[in-house]
Scaffold this active site. Sequence first.
Site, PDB file in Angstrom:
ATOM      1  N   ALA A 267     -47.684 -27.288  25.467  1.00  0.00           N
ATOM      2  CA  ALA A 267     -48.272 -25.955  25.623  1.00  0.00           C
ATOM      3  C   ALA A 267     -49.670 -26.055  26.253  1.00  0.00           C
ATOM      4  CB  ALA A 267     -48.354 -25.266  24.262  1.00  0.00           C
ATOM      5  N   GLY A 269     -48.108 -25.292  29.177  1.00  0.00           N
ATOM      6  CA  GLY A 269     -47.033 -25.541  30.125  1.00  0.00           C
ATOM      7  C   GLY A 269     -47.431 -25.869  31.545  1.00  0.00           C
ATOM      8  N   GLY A 270     -48.729 -26.009  31.812  1.00  0.00           N
ATOM      9  CA  GLY A 270     -49.159 -26.319  33.173  1.00  0.00           C
ATOM     10  C   GLY A 270     -48.597 -27.627  33.683  1.00  0.00           C
ATOM     11  N   ASP A 334     -50.342 -35.736  26.905  1.00  0.00           N
ATOM     12  CA  ASP A 334     -51.623 -35.045  27.091  1.00  0.00           C
ATOM     13  C   ASP A 334     -52.092 -34.638  25.698  1.00  0.00           C
ATOM     14  OD1 ASP A 334     -53.726 -33.903  28.663  1.00  0.00           O
ATOM     15  OD2 ASP A 334     -52.837 -31.931  28.305  1.00  0.00           O
ATOM     16  N   CYS A 387     -58.658 -34.403  28.016  1.00  0.00           N
ATOM     17  CA  CYS A 387     -59.681 -33.664  28.765  1.00  0.00           C
ATOM     18  C   CYS A 387     -61.020 -33.811  28.052  1.00  0.00           C
ATOM     19  CB  CYS A 387     -59.289 -32.198  28.936  1.00  0.00           C
ATOM     20  SG  CYS A 387     -59.039 -31.286  27.394  1.00  0.00           S
TER      21      CYS A 387
END
Length: 450
Positions: A267, A269-270, A334, A387
Amino acid sequence: MTSKNSRQIALEALRLIQRRNAYADVALDCTLSKARQANITLLESDRRLITELVYGCTRRQKTLQAVLQNFSQKPIAKLPPDLLIILQIGVYQLCFLDRIKASAIVHTTVELVKENKLSGLSGFANGVMRSILRAKEKGDILADISDPASFYSYPEWLIDLWQKEFGQESIANICNWFNQTPHLDLRVNLLHATRDQVLAAFAEAGIVAEPIPHLPDGIRMGQGAGEVSQLPKFKEGWWSVQDASAQLVTYLLDPQPHEIVVDACAAPGGKTTHISDRLKNTGKVYALDRLASRLKKVEQNVARLGITNVQTIELDAREFAGIPAGKCDRVLLDVPCSGLGTLHRHADARWRQTPDEPYKLAKTQSEILAQAIQWVKPEGVIVYSTCTMHRAENEEVIEQFLTHHPDWQIVPPSADNPAAHFASDRGWVKVLPHEHNMDGFFMVKLQKGA
């Protein structure tokens, strides 16, 4: 709609943030929604001002408090909460906005004090604002703030962290970069269009946009592009919002048509949709998230982009269920992180993180990484990404993994891979915002040795 009312709406949002600990984006959406329900018509310029004041005052609150303390005859901690917020709104405009006349800023600040049942303090507010204005006319009113944490408006522990990691000479560039308004990056959906076609659609609509260097499908929008959902070809699924750094992750993963891929923390979803794009809508993408509510956003994005090879699964990535063991070609991790590479996108994030949080997250990240090796084929690959800009969540997690799994190794991106431009000597990829003008990211490709 008057600018005075714009500031009142900003005040109401900042109340929620500073006094009720609401998230900045939630508080802003809530107050704008209330304004619509009250039949207050907001021009686009009003919305921009409100957004700038809410996010700007939240990011720079420590700086604003330092300025106020320098010019207030009273300790600012003892001021009524609403008065302190109103003064911050005024000082932010004086310090960081140049399109509003200084005299108008002072006047609207004093009027806002009166309108919020603080008339007895309007004289005090007027005196403080005029003192700051006079000082500004003589020079830089921020120059007297010697403490870097107050000058740039960050927690002291974060300044210390960056000084140790990047050196004293980089602090100004890092802090200034995260204090700016975030840019809007898009990724073209090659299932429906090319980058040239998307750029042409924007140009025809008079919207400024340009290709992003090193990213074949990336587009950076000019400031003030407008509401995302109203931009050309959004509904047709020609593109998605995705920061340039996040786009690099899928290029490093390098999925090939007909492969089976897991996006373990999918989530919103990129990256899931980018993987599908690279697969040319073939093969299979398992999109995992531990919350069904978050997977709904993935499903919405998949539907808008016309993707058919994604299966969402409600699952904590540390568990083992619903994914075929040893059958996956590639796994993307991620992982949940402290987000220290995206502080400009989340105005209040710098105040919510603690020095200990990255170390707590590193434990979860390591657990997810240890689980993922059960999913991949013997020759399969894993890409780990965050990130954030914290060694405990990045380099140290990978070094620990390699120590415990000596049969795995780092695979540097190939020379023709877009991620190669950002690769280090160790083979992992680090995107530094102040050097690359992109969100701060860390990513590394792992594979079992022959």
